[in-house]
Design a protein around this motif. Structure first.
Motif, PDB file in Angstrom:
ATOM      1  N   ALA A 166      45.734  -2.324 -27.649  1.00 31.04           N
ATOM      2  CA  ALA A 166      46.029  -1.232 -26.787  1.00 31.04           C
ATOM      3  C   ALA A 166      45.084  -1.640 -25.440  1.00 31.04           C
ATOM      4  N   GLN A 167      43.950  -1.980 -25.469  1.00 33.07           N
ATOM      5  CA  GLN A 167      42.954  -2.235 -24.460  1.00 33.07           C
ATOM      6  C   GLN A 167      43.896  -3.561 -23.476  1.00 33.07           C
ATOM      7  N   ASP A 168      44.168  -4.505 -24.343  1.00 29.93           N
ATOM      8  CA  ASP A 168      44.879  -5.813 -23.696  1.00 29.93           C
ATOM      9  C   ASP A 168      46.208  -5.263 -22.805  1.00 29.93           C
ATOM     10  N   VAL A 169      46.997  -4.511 -23.386  1.00 27.87           N
ATOM     11  CA  VAL A 169      48.324  -4.121 -22.575  1.00 27.87           C
ATOM     12  C   VAL A 169      47.936  -3.006 -21.402  1.00 27.87           C
ATOM     13  N   LEU A 170      46.807  -2.265 -21.707  1.00 27.00           N
ATOM     14  CA  LEU A 170      46.435  -1.338 -20.401  1.00 27.00           C
ATOM     15  C   LEU A 170      45.736  -2.108 -19.246  1.00 27.00           C
ATOM     16  N   LEU A 171      45.043  -3.303 -19.615  1.00 31.28           N
ATOM     17  CA  LEU A 171      44.307  -4.010 -18.677  1.00 31.28           C
ATOM     18  C   LEU A 171      45.457  -4.809 -17.890  1.00 31.28           C
ATOM     19  N   VAL A 172      46.409  -5.402 -18.588  1.00 30.12           N
ATOM     20  CA  VAL A 172      47.484  -6.103 -17.900  1.00 30.12           C
ATOM     21  C   VAL A 172      48.090  -5.427 -16.953  1.00 30.12           C
ATOM     22  N   LEU A 173      48.727  -4.181 -17.508  1.00 34.15           N
ATOM     23  CA  LEU A 173      49.213  -3.382 -16.466  1.00 34.15           C
ATOM     24  C   LEU A 173      48.468  -2.969 -15.378  1.00 34.15           C
ATOM     25  N   GLU A 174      47.128  -2.637 -15.582  1.00 35.14           N
ATOM     26  CA  GLU A 174      46.354  -2.138 -14.518  1.00 35.14           C
ATOM     27  C   GLU A 174      46.037  -3.240 -13.424  1.00 35.14           C
ATOM     28  N   GLN A 175      45.812  -4.422 -14.263  1.00 33.79           N
ATOM     29  CA  GLN A 175      45.465  -5.722 -13.150  1.00 33.79           C
ATOM     30  C   GLN A 175      46.614  -5.998 -12.355  1.00 33.79           C
ATOM     31  N   ARG A 176      47.986  -5.564 -13.035  1.00 32.03           N
ATOM     32  CA  ARG A 176      49.095  -6.074 -12.104  1.00 32.03           C
ATOM     33  C   ARG A 176      49.434  -4.908 -11.008  1.00 32.03           C
ATOM     34  N   GLY A 177      48.668  -3.824 -11.074  1.00 29.69           N
ATOM     35  CA  GLY A 177      48.762  -2.758  -9.893  1.00 29.69           C
ATOM     36  C   GLY A 177      49.706  -1.542 -10.335  1.00 29.69           C
ATOM     37  N   LEU A 178      50.083  -1.838 -11.587  1.00 32.46           N
ATOM     38  CA  LEU A 178      51.110  -0.756 -12.218  1.00 32.46           C
ATOM     39  C   LEU A 178      50.643   0.542 -12.268  1.00 32.46           C
TER      40      LEU A 178
ATOM     41  N   ASP B 149      49.212   9.211 -17.848  1.00 37.39           N
ATOM     42  CA  ASP B 149      48.604   9.735 -19.070  1.00 37.39           C
ATOM     43  C   ASP B 149      49.619   9.510 -20.161  1.00 37.39           C
ATOM     44  N   ALA B 150      50.964   9.896 -20.093  1.00 35.07           N
ATOM     45  CA  ALA B 150      51.621   9.780 -21.446  1.00 35.07           C
ATOM     46  C   ALA B 150      51.775   8.365 -21.635  1.00 35.07           C
ATOM     47  N   ILE B 151      51.765   7.515 -20.676  1.00 30.13           N
ATOM     48  CA  ILE B 151      51.970   6.118 -21.260  1.00 30.13           C
ATOM     49  C   ILE B 151      50.543   5.459 -21.994  1.00 30.13           C
ATOM     50  N   ARG B 152      49.547   5.955 -21.313  1.00 27.72           N
ATOM     51  CA  ARG B 152      48.327   5.486 -21.893  1.00 27.72           C
ATOM     52  C   ARG B 152      48.113   6.270 -23.112  1.00 27.72           C
ATOM     53  N   THR B 153      48.675   7.338 -23.485  1.00 23.88           N
ATOM     54  CA  THR B 153      48.256   7.939 -24.965  1.00 23.88           C
ATOM     55  C   THR B 153      49.238   7.021 -25.736  1.00 23.88           C
ATOM     56  N   ARG B 154      50.684   7.097 -25.297  1.00 22.76           N
ATOM     57  CA  ARG B 154      51.433   6.242 -26.435  1.00 22.76           C
ATOM     58  C   ARG B 154      50.808   4.764 -26.745  1.00 22.76           C
ATOM     59  N   ILE B 155      50.339   4.233 -25.501  1.00 19.57           N
ATOM     60  CA  ILE B 155      49.722   2.807 -26.096  1.00 19.57           C
ATOM     61  C   ILE B 155      48.584   2.721 -26.749  1.00 19.57           C
ATOM     62  N   THR B 156      47.576   3.895 -26.515  1.00 19.67           N
ATOM     63  CA  THR B 156      46.309   4.090 -27.289  1.00 19.67           C
ATOM     64  C   THR B 156      46.255   4.347 -28.708  1.00 19.67           C
ATOM     65  N   GLU B 157      47.705   5.338 -28.731  1.00 21.16           N
ATOM     66  CA  GLU B 157      47.983   5.754 -30.280  1.00 21.16           C
ATOM     67  C   GLU B 157      48.759   4.863 -31.236  1.00 21.16           C
ATOM     68  N   CYS B 158      49.214   3.782 -30.539  1.00 13.74           N
ATOM     69  CA  CYS B 158      49.963   2.897 -31.366  1.00 13.74           C
ATOM     70  C   CYS B 158      48.974   2.381 -32.293  1.00 13.74           C
TER      71      CYS B 158
ATOM     72  N   PRO C 161      49.597  -3.284 -34.526  1.00 11.92           N
ATOM     73  CA  PRO C 161      49.315  -4.671 -33.702  1.00 11.92           C
ATOM     74  C   PRO C 161      50.501  -5.264 -33.147  1.00 11.92           C
ATOM     75  N   GLU C 162      51.607  -5.247 -34.136  1.00  9.75           N
ATOM     76  CA  GLU C 162      52.764  -6.159 -33.795  1.00  9.75           C
ATOM     77  C   GLU C 162      53.488  -5.606 -32.559  1.00  9.75           C
ATOM     78  N   ILE C 163      53.731  -4.321 -32.761  1.00  8.31           N
ATOM     79  CA  ILE C 163      54.278  -3.506 -31.536  1.00  8.31           C
ATOM     80  C   ILE C 163      53.437  -3.736 -30.244  1.00  8.31           C
ATOM     81  N   LEU C 164      51.973  -3.539 -30.429  1.00  9.80           N
ATOM     82  CA  LEU C 164      51.338  -3.703 -29.308  1.00  9.80           C
ATOM     83  C   LEU C 164      51.499  -5.353 -28.643  1.00  9.80           C
ATOM     84  N   ARG C 165      51.512  -6.273 -29.446  1.00 11.07           N
ATOM     85  CA  ARG C 165      51.659  -7.573 -29.023  1.00 11.07           C
ATOM     86  C   ARG C 165      53.114  -7.644 -28.400  1.00 11.07           C
ATOM     87  N   HIS C 166      54.204  -7.086 -28.640  1.00 11.30           N
ATOM     88  CA  HIS C 166      55.418  -6.788 -27.843  1.00 11.30           C
ATOM     89  C   HIS C 166      55.242  -6.130 -26.726  1.00 11.30           C
TER      90      HIS C 166
END
Length: 85
Positions: free
Chosen positions: A34-46, A50-59, A62-67
């Protein structure tokens, strides 16, 4: 008065501890994913709502997060990582 501690040395006790360790590792992988996904999104300036952050962090998968991480690299918007789900 002696306390019987034989259970703690038993095969069943070892299995229970092993299951707990594996669950902990799985949770750790999910949190890191989850931290990796959020880092990539944030580094890309996207924008990450809060809803997206929650969905990611509550997943917890690990396979879905990799996807999602793979999609986060090229997604035009943060919500696009969930496309097709």
């Amino acid at each position: 008065m002696a306390v019987d501690l034989s259970f703690y040395k038993s095969h069943m006790s070892e299995e229970i501890r092993d299951e707990g360790r594996e669950q902990g590792r799985e949770q750790g992988r999910a949190q890191q994913g989850a931290q990796d996904v959020l880092l990539v999104l944030e580094q890309r300036g996207l924008a990450v709502s809060d809803a997206i952050r929650t969905r990611i962090t509550e997943c917890g998968d690990p396979e879905i997060l990799r996807h999602w991480l793979a999609r986060a690299v090229t997604a035009p918007a943060a919500e696009d990582i969930f496309e097709g789900e």
